[in-house]
Design a protein around this motif. Structure first.
Motif, PDB file in Angstrom:
ATOM      1  N   TYR A  52       0.702  -0.958   0.114  1.00 19.83           N
ATOM      2  CA  TYR A  52      -0.037   0.268   0.048  1.00 19.83           C
ATOM      3  C   TYR A  52       0.656   1.272   0.327  1.00 19.83           C
ATOM      4  N   SER A  53       2.376   1.054  -0.011  1.00 17.99           N
ATOM      5  CA  SER A  53       3.405   2.299   0.533  1.00 17.99           C
ATOM      6  C   SER A  53       3.432   2.606  -1.249  1.00 17.99           C
ATOM      7  N   GLY A  56       0.883   5.338  -2.074  1.00 16.96           N
ATOM      8  CA  GLY A  56       0.161   6.794  -0.732  1.00 16.96           C
ATOM      9  C   GLY A  56      -1.279   6.106  -0.270  1.00 16.96           C
ATOM     10  N   VAL A  57      -1.815   4.746  -0.243  1.00 15.78           N
ATOM     11  CA  VAL A  57      -3.099   4.355   0.061  1.00 15.78           C
ATOM     12  C   VAL A  57      -2.090   4.851   1.569  1.00 15.78           C
ATOM     13  N   SER A  58      -3.238   4.466   2.199  1.00 19.74           N
ATOM     14  CA  SER A  58      -3.143   5.104   3.368  1.00 19.74           C
ATOM     15  C   SER A  58      -2.916   3.549   4.737  1.00 19.74           C
ATOM     16  N   GLU A  59      -3.668   2.660   4.259  1.00 21.78           N
ATOM     17  CA  GLU A  59      -3.550   1.404   4.994  1.00 21.78           C
ATOM     18  C   GLU A  59      -4.641   0.273   4.280  1.00 21.78           C
ATOM     19  N   SER A  60      -3.485  -0.856   4.646  1.00 22.86           N
ATOM     20  CA  SER A  60      -4.001  -1.859   3.742  1.00 22.86           C
ATOM     21  C   SER A  60      -5.541  -1.974   3.987  1.00 22.86           C
ATOM     22  N   ALA A  62      -8.091  -0.380   2.575  1.00 22.07           N
ATOM     23  CA  ALA A  62      -8.157  -0.035   2.208  1.00 22.07           C
ATOM     24  C   ALA A  62      -9.317  -0.430   0.869  1.00 22.07           C
ATOM     25  N   ASN A  65     -12.288  -1.391   2.779  1.00 20.39           N
ATOM     26  CA  ASN A  65     -13.779   0.046   3.149  1.00 20.39           C
ATOM     27  C   ASN A  65     -14.046   0.710   1.389  1.00 20.39           C
ATOM     28  N   TYR A  67     -11.915   2.377  -0.599  1.00 21.88           N
ATOM     29  CA  TYR A  67     -11.213   3.718  -1.681  1.00 21.88           C
ATOM     30  C   TYR A  67     -10.633   3.147  -2.254  1.00 21.88           C
ATOM     31  N   TYR A  73      -5.374  -2.171  -6.384  1.00 25.54           N
ATOM     32  CA  TYR A  73      -4.717  -2.367  -4.335  1.00 25.54           C
ATOM     33  C   TYR A  73      -3.683  -3.581  -5.013  1.00 25.54           C
TER      34      TYR A  73
END
Length: 135
Positions: A52-53, A56-60, A62, A65, A67, A73
């Motif tokens: 996810y980095s 820049g996705v906030s966390e796994s 994502a 949720n 996003y 992803y």
């Protein structure tokens, strides 16, 4: 004869339960001793690093949720190069922060592991990502 067997059975159960109790007490004492360091440690650093980095996705979570789609992803696997992996620098920063321990998350809820696995269906950065060797 029945009375003798009953007495033996009760004696056996009593000895068995004592043995279990003694083992539980021993384990609790060992657990307390093992965790004494934790009370003194006070601060620890948990590092969450994964595919996810890449975008820049906030966390796994994502894609859970909504996003980002699961398909998009997982495309991040191709861009995960681990070129920012600098364990010596990370360790120095952690030490300078006063932290007494650190933990790197090696598998996330997305199912992607940071190291190779013997499982045929495992999704790993070593096998599936651009980073073929990180450690």
């Amino acid at each position: 004869m029945i009375r003798k067997k009953s007495i033996l059975a009760v004696l056996f159960l009593a000895l068995s339960s004592y043995n279990v109790f003694a083992q539980e007490t021993k384990n609790k004492n060992e657990d307390v001793k093992k965790m004494e360091w934790f009370e003194d440690a006070k601060l620890g650093i948990f590092i969450h690093w994964g595919i996810y980095s890449v975008k820049g996705v906030s966390e796994s979570w994502a894609f859970f949720n909504n996003y980002i789609s699961h398909e998009n992803y997982m495309k991040q696997l191709g861009g995960f190069t681990a070129n920012q992996y600098q364990p010596e620098e990370w360790a120095k920063l952690i030490q300078e922060s006063g932290a007494k321990y650190s933990v790197i998350t090696t598998r996330h809820h997305d199912g992607v592991s940071l190291w190779d696995s013997k499982s045929n269906n495992a999704i790993t950065t070593a096998k599936d990502a651009a980073a073929k060797r990180m450690f």
